[in-house]
Every structure is written in C-alpha cells, then in structure tokens.
Design a protein around this motif. Structure first.
Motif, PDB file in Angstrom:
ATOM      1  N   GLN A 198       0.680  -1.110  -0.047  1.00 56.76           N
ATOM      2  CA  GLN A 198       0.030   0.303  -0.196  1.00 56.76           C
ATOM      3  C   GLN A 198       0.747   1.222   0.178  1.00 56.76           C
ATOM      4  OE1 GLN A 198      -3.467   0.125  -0.380  1.00 56.76           O
ATOM      5  NE2 GLN A 198      -3.384  -2.208  -0.571  1.00 56.76           N
ATOM      6  N   GLY A 269      -5.988  -4.480  -2.744  1.00 56.27           N
ATOM      7  CA  GLY A 269      -6.291  -4.765  -1.539  1.00 56.27           C
ATOM      8  C   GLY A 269      -5.360  -5.160  -0.262  1.00 56.27           C
ATOM      9  N   TRP A 270      -4.211  -5.956  -0.729  1.00 62.29           N
ATOM     10  CA  TRP A 270      -3.350  -6.620   0.157  1.00 62.29           C
ATOM     11  C   TRP A 270      -2.830  -5.592   0.959  1.00 62.29           C
ATOM     12  CZ3 TRP A 270      -2.687 -10.951   2.578  1.00 62.29           C
ATOM     13  CH2 TRP A 270      -1.738 -11.279   3.519  1.00 62.29           C
ATOM     14  N   LYS A 272      -5.094  -5.609   3.490  1.00 67.81           N
ATOM     15  CA  LYS A 272      -6.416  -5.385   4.104  1.00 67.81           C
ATOM     16  C   LYS A 272      -7.222  -6.455   3.297  1.00 67.81           C
ATOM     17  CE  LYS A 272      -5.241  -1.439   6.317  1.00 67.81           C
ATOM     18  NZ  LYS A 272      -5.418  -1.605   7.667  1.00 67.81           N
ATOM     19  N   ALA A 273      -7.004  -6.966   2.355  1.00 65.96           N
ATOM     20  CA  ALA A 273      -8.041  -7.893   1.643  1.00 65.96           C
ATOM     21  C   ALA A 273      -7.148  -9.256   1.414  1.00 65.96           C
ATOM     22  CB  ALA A 273      -8.561  -7.265   0.493  1.00 65.96           C
ATOM     23  N   ALA A 277     -12.916  -8.393  -0.914  1.00 64.05           N
ATOM     24  CA  ALA A 277     -13.117  -7.394   0.289  1.00 64.05           C
ATOM     25  C   ALA A 277     -14.426  -6.850   0.370  1.00 64.05           C
ATOM     26  CB  ALA A 277     -11.856  -6.363   0.095  1.00 64.05           C
TER      27      ALA A 277
END
Length: 386
Positions: A198, A269-270, A272-273, A277
C-alpha cells in the motif's frame, strides 16, 4: 536448493486424458452457463491417442530433468527460452529435434543470480524487436534485492531496474511485454505484514509498467512512477487476452489465491483484503480459490480461455471468460495430481499451452523425470476454435 537430478534431457511422450467428474471438459450440465473451450490440434500428431468422448486432451512431455523451470518465452523461430530459478541457467528448447524429441541446450548462465527461497532467476521476456536487437529481459534476485535486466545471450547482463524488495517467499517475478509494447513486471510485497503493497513509493507488492530502459512508461497512473497497480502480495503470472484485457495471479496469500483482471491505477487490497473485500476502494478478484487448492503461478490466455497453473493445487484451472469479464460455467480442472506442482503456463505460437512442473524445490516430491515441460492441446467439442 536441491541438487540437480542429471543433465537436462528431452523425451517425447503423448497421452490423451479424458476429463471426468471434476475435470469434465465437455458441455456444461443444466446448472452451468456456457461451454468449455476448445483449442487447435497439435502441429505434430501425438504418439498415442484415445477416444475421450466430447473432448481429447493431448499431453506431451517435451523435456525432462530440468531444475525448477520458472519462466518460458518464445523466440521468433518457435523455440522456447526457459529459466531455471536455482541454477541461473537459460535453456533453449527446440525448434530442432534429436532422437528423444525437442533439443535442449544451455543458452546462457547468469552469474549475477543469487537463489534462495523462491528467489533466483524468475521471469523472462523477449523483446518485441528481437529480430533486430536480439535482446531479452529477465527478472532475477541478488543477495540484497530483485532486479530486472536486459541481455543478449552470451553477453553481459545489464540491470535496468534495481531495488525491488527481496525476501525468502514473496519475490514476485512475472515479466511480460504488453500489447502496448511496454514491459510489465509483477513484484512481491516482501514483508511479513504487507507493509509495502500500500506504499506508493515502494516497488514491492505492485505491478510495474516501464520502458525498455527501466523508466516509467508514458500514461502510468502517477507521473514519474513505475506503478501500474498496487495492493498485491506476490504476482507471479501476467497475460493478456485478444481484447487486450490483462490478467494476473496472486500467488501466496494465506487464505485465497486470486486471479485478477488488472486495470490501470487500481488497488487490489493486500494486506487489508485476502480474496474478495467488498470495499469500494479495493478491486475484487475475478475469481478466488482456497490457497491449499491453488497457489497459482503462471497464467495464459487463448481466445475465450484463461488458464492458470497451480503449485499447492497441483492442477491447471481453466476458465471460459466472456467479452465483459464474466466467467461462463465453473472453473474446470486439468492434470490434478498427475504431475505434482505446476508453475509456468504460457500460450505457444502454435496455440498449444506449455506448462512446467516445480517438483525439484524443497516443497516438491520429485520423481526421476522431474522437472518437466509439458505441452497441452485440446480438440473436439466445446466452444472456441474447431
């Protein structure tokens, strides 16, 4: 790193597999939409064939005795260049034949490669101008980072991009030229907690898009940035279909393996997902599988077919995808538990699929013929080319 099990050799073996119960490749049942894909017949007839009902799949072992083949790319003459992760070798497969089948020779050995874990000599891409510049591009690990370099076989490897995060298990390694002529690379996050995927300033956990000099390509989401997409854990496969739609595998997420449709500037998303997600700021995968049944590496496209080869799942998943990205029917399976761990998967110039095994690594259980290159040809019945 496992020791080598004999010199590289070639053997030609052809069998025909019927897909049944979980591996069915015929028309779908009444609860499924669409039909199974159909690929062109082999350019050379298999040495054995059998009636498999609606669908025949010719499976030919092209080469044996390799050591963790990772990337496959084709030259204009139809021969393949294959990287070996742990040895740092580039092998040339074909187009000549010998008494055993396709001829395999060592084309180069890159002393700059330092292999450990899943790092080493990984992806390989052939210059779109190879006929005149003879240039190849490789994704490789050193002791401190992952790099992308260019070379002419037998000459010095020149890094064009350095500083991609290096780790034991998340090094990415996908490398391919897109339909736009720019070079794309899939990287790994390289951290236990996913701190880089991110971070827009990090090369880790991204799909990168660059010129052949390793510079940001025109039209990237952020000016002067190599980043095309973010939020990835470990991208080991990239491909495009006939509509120029891009696909990427997400190889080693803890819960789910993802197959993503890649769109400019999106965040996948990685960390977090892991899988779907359902959050607006993240792009959900086209399809997921439990990692224990998948952990897929290579991905290939041909007409309406998208296929991915899996390590833990020890199978190839096959999808029929519409023009708007909808999957017709269920994901179907091929080669399940027949050849062990499967990694690379590419579409050959003749329309066949080439897949590699990856049993000569610590997680594998090699037999005397491993590792192998395998050629798949589908025929009779289903949708697609007749």
């Amino acid at each position: 790193m496992r020791s080598r099990r004999g010199r590289a050799a070639v053997a030609s073996l052809a069998v025909v597999l019927a897909l049944t119960s979980g591996c069915s490749f015929g028309p779908p049942g009444p609860d499924e939409a669409g039909s199974a894909p159909n690929l062109p017949g082999p350019s050379v007839a298999p040495t054995a064939s059998a009636d498999a009902g609606d669908q025949e799949i010719a499976v030919t072992v092209l080469a044996k005795g390799l050591e963790v083949p990772w990337g496959i790319a084709f030259l204009p003459d139809g021969s393949a260049l294959v990287t070996e992760r742990d040895t740092g070798r580039i092998l040339k497969v074909g187009p000549e034949s010998d008494a055993d089948g396709l001829k395999v020779t060592e084309a180069d050995r890159l002393a700059e490669v330092r292999s450990s874990g899943d790092g080493g000599l990984l992806g390989i891409a052939v210059s779109p101008k190879y006929a005149t510049d003879k240039t190849l591009y490789v994704y490789y690990s050193t002791a401190t980072d992952n790099r992308i370099g260019k070379l002419v076989l037998g000459r010095t490897l020149q890094p064009i991009l350095t500083g991609i995060p290096r780790s034991l298990e998340q090094n990415g390694g996908a490398l391919a030229f897109g339909p736009d002529g720019y070079l794309y690379a899939g990287t790994g996050d390289g951290t236990p907690t996913g701190t880089l995927a991110q971070n827009p300033k990090s090369l880790g956990g991204k799909i990168l898009r660059m010129t052949t000099a390793g510079k940001p390509a025109p039209g990237n989401p952020a000016k002067n940035s190599l980043v095309w997409t973010s939020g990835h854990r470990n991208v080991q496969g990239l491909t495009w279909d006939a509509t120029k739609r891009m696909f990427a595998t997400e190889s080693t997420q803890p819960r789910f393996t993802e197959l993503n449709v890649v769109r400019k500037g999106k965040n996948y998303g990685w960390p977090k997902a892991d899988g779907t997600a359902g959050v607006a700021k993240f792009t959900d995968p086209m399809i997921t599988w439990p990692t224990a049944q998948a952990s897929c590496g290579g991905v290939a496209a041909l007409e309406t077919l998208v296929a991915t080869a899996c390590l833990l799942g020890k199978r190839v998943y096959l999808l029929n995808v519409t023009g708007n990205g909808t999957i017709l029917g269920k994901a179907q399976e091929l080669l399940t538990d027949k050849y062990g761990r499967l990694r690379a998967l590419v579409t050959a110039p003749d329309g066949s699929l080439w897949v590699s095994t990856s049993n000569q690594e610590d997680a594998g259980e090699p037999d005397p013929e491993d590792d192998r290159l395998i050629r798949l040809v589908f025929s009779d019945g289903g949708a697609g080319r007749s």
